[in-house]
Design a protein around this motif. Sequence first.
Motif, PDB file in Angstrom:
ATOM      1  N   PHE A 198      77.351  55.168 -18.542  1.00  0.00           N
ATOM      2  CA  PHE A 198      75.895  55.324 -18.627  1.00  0.00           C
ATOM      3  C   PHE A 198      75.460  55.181 -20.065  1.00  0.00           C
ATOM      4  CE2 PHE A 198      77.838  59.442 -19.201  1.00  0.00           C
ATOM      5  CZ  PHE A 198      77.110  60.046 -20.204  1.00  0.00           C
ATOM      6  N   CYS A 199      74.250  54.676 -20.253  1.00  0.00           N
ATOM      7  CA  CYS A 199      73.633  54.596 -21.586  1.00  0.00           C
ATOM      8  C   CYS A 199      72.132  54.633 -21.347  1.00  0.00           C
ATOM      9  CB  CYS A 199      74.061  53.325 -22.301  1.00  0.00           C
ATOM     10  SG  CYS A 199      73.583  53.316 -24.054  1.00  0.00           S
ATOM     11  N   TYR A 247      67.614  52.875 -26.324  1.00  0.00           N
ATOM     12  CA  TYR A 247      66.310  52.260 -26.087  1.00  0.00           C
ATOM     13  C   TYR A 247      66.370  50.731 -26.107  1.00  0.00           C
ATOM     14  CZ  TYR A 247      61.331  51.213 -26.626  1.00  0.00           C
ATOM     15  OH  TYR A 247      60.056  50.707 -26.456  1.00  0.00           O
ATOM     16  N   ASN A 248      67.125  50.177 -27.042  1.00  0.00           N
ATOM     17  CA  ASN A 248      67.107  48.723 -27.242  1.00  0.00           C
ATOM     18  C   ASN A 248      68.173  47.957 -26.468  1.00  0.00           C
ATOM     19  OD1 ASN A 248      64.872  48.175 -29.143  1.00  0.00           O
ATOM     20  ND2 ASN A 248      66.004  49.549 -30.508  1.00  0.00           N
ATOM     21  N   ILE A 249      69.340  48.554 -26.271  1.00  0.00           N
ATOM     22  CA  ILE A 249      70.403  47.804 -25.590  1.00  0.00           C
ATOM     23  C   ILE A 249      71.125  48.631 -24.530  1.00  0.00           C
ATOM     24  CG2 ILE A 249      70.755  46.202 -27.502  1.00  0.00           C
ATOM     25  CD1 ILE A 249      73.240  47.820 -28.306  1.00  0.00           C
ATOM     26  N   GLY A 250      70.530  49.731 -24.098  1.00  0.00           N
ATOM     27  CA  GLY A 250      71.195  50.618 -23.139  1.00  0.00           C
ATOM     28  C   GLY A 250      71.617  49.930 -21.857  1.00  0.00           C
ATOM     29  N   GLU A 251      70.708  49.188 -21.245  1.00  0.00           N
ATOM     30  CA  GLU A 251      71.033  48.492 -19.995  1.00  0.00           C
ATOM     31  C   GLU A 251      72.115  47.446 -20.213  1.00  0.00           C
ATOM     32  OE1 GLU A 251      67.680  46.897 -17.980  1.00  0.00           O
ATOM     33  OE2 GLU A 251      66.595  48.800 -17.890  1.00  0.00           O
ATOM     34  N   THR A 296      69.392  56.789 -30.357  1.00  0.00           N
ATOM     35  CA  THR A 296      68.117  56.410 -29.747  1.00  0.00           C
ATOM     36  C   THR A 296      67.943  54.899 -29.796  1.00  0.00           C
ATOM     37  OG1 THR A 296      67.138  58.506 -30.493  1.00  0.00           O
ATOM     38  CG2 THR A 296      65.623  56.779 -29.795  1.00  0.00           C
ATOM     39  N   ASN A 297      68.285  54.306 -30.917  1.00  0.00           N
ATOM     40  CA  ASN A 297      68.264  52.862 -31.095  1.00  0.00           C
ATOM     41  C   ASN A 297      69.116  52.171 -30.020  1.00  0.00           C
ATOM     42  OD1 ASN A 297      68.027  50.295 -32.205  1.00  0.00           O
ATOM     43  ND2 ASN A 297      69.015  50.807 -34.133  1.00  0.00           N
ATOM     44  N   VAL A 298      70.317  52.684 -29.823  1.00  0.00           N
ATOM     45  CA  VAL A 298      71.247  52.099 -28.850  1.00  0.00           C
ATOM     46  C   VAL A 298      70.688  52.207 -27.432  1.00  0.00           C
ATOM     47  CG1 VAL A 298      73.533  52.351 -27.801  1.00  0.00           C
ATOM     48  CG2 VAL A 298      73.282  52.497 -30.290  1.00  0.00           C
ATOM     49  N   LEU A 315      73.601  59.554 -23.729  1.00  0.00           N
ATOM     50  CA  LEU A 315      72.293  59.969 -23.223  1.00  0.00           C
ATOM     51  C   LEU A 315      71.441  60.436 -24.394  1.00  0.00           C
ATOM     52  CD1 LEU A 315      70.471  60.691 -20.698  1.00  0.00           C
ATOM     53  CD2 LEU A 315      71.375  63.016 -20.942  1.00  0.00           C
ATOM     54  N   THR A 316      70.229  59.917 -24.513  1.00  0.00           N
ATOM     55  CA  THR A 316      69.288  60.358 -25.539  1.00  0.00           C
ATOM     56  C   THR A 316      68.121  61.063 -24.875  1.00  0.00           C
ATOM     57  OG1 THR A 316      69.884  58.562 -27.051  1.00  0.00           O
ATOM     58  CG2 THR A 316      67.756  59.613 -27.404  1.00  0.00           C
TER      59      THR A 316
END
Length: 354
Positions: free
Chosen positions: A348-349, A312-316, A308-310, A14-15
């Motif tokens: 979760f991400c 925002y860009n590939i979380g889903e 944050t990179n993880v 979680l960010t």
Amino acid sequence: MIFEYRNKKITGLLTIVPKNIRTFDEEMENYKADKARNKRLKMVMGYEQHRMFDDDVCVSDLAVYGMEYMFREGWLKKEEIDALVLVTQSPDYFMPATSNVIHGRLGLSEDVFCMDINQGCAGFLVGIMQAFSLLDQPTVNKVVLINADVLSRKVSKADRNSYPLIGDAASITVLESCAEENLVQGEICMDGTRSDMLIIPAGGFRRPSSCETAIMHEDEEGNSRSLDNLVMGGREVFYFVQTEVPKLIEKLFGRIHMTKDEIDWWMFHQPNKFMVDKLAEALEVPYEKMPSNIVTYFGNASGVTIPTNVAYNIGEKLEKEEYKICFAGFGVGLTWGAMVMDMGKMDFCRLIEW
């Protein structure tokens, strides 16, 4: 240092980022360089906006907010936590350790081990290393790693070298033991002889803050800062990153007998877009596999740029699929390292605002 771990994985991330947004265009009046030069800088470096928390928000506040959010969502239970590792350069106090403050505010068990680590740009990797090492203990099955910094208030608003890119953020990562081997391999290096490349000269016991350290001084480029502010040797840091990071990654991949084509995502620390894109070129990695948009939308929150990179860009994607990822962090210390691991099908991400 070479490191290797087995039977361990990241199960959640979680960010937390600020809702407060400040744009580069709004802040241009703070800088002495002409507007045309500032606009060129914006385009090259990828500056658009950055996010800061209010001055009364501290690291423990972010950690407690994020952890309580996870409790409410049912992603984590207090009684499951065996250890809490905090990586930060902006602790609530000199003493006690901020991880203990978080422990107390959350009402965690007395059996939960807590520790603070003072690390910056490579802090996510250092935190993972410590968390995985703790998981080697027979009584530790789940570790919570918190990366958080609120360093924006330590950067001069009249410093065009640093202020446009700085940001605040926090992340909470859940790491667990698992039955699968899930090999994790990496290397990390440190060079304290260059520690003054990224430094806040005053505020510690070596040089306590005073009226004198608060005096603003202007450098030859027209940037104004005091000894209480962050000082960054921009050219030197850029040269260090472009020289040392590709060399370390090539060495790592040679040692573990892996090709770069086997990596699905390159999740790197992001000092600015220009530096990350240049790393992609040096490593011959497609831009689309090495995102470089975090400073553009959020700012550089030191070690928190990687999670944050993880998120925002590939979380889903990470909640549904599994990927082979290369993490890399580099900066203050000087410290630089890289890590290769499988990651995915996570509980979760996510990225949330506060």
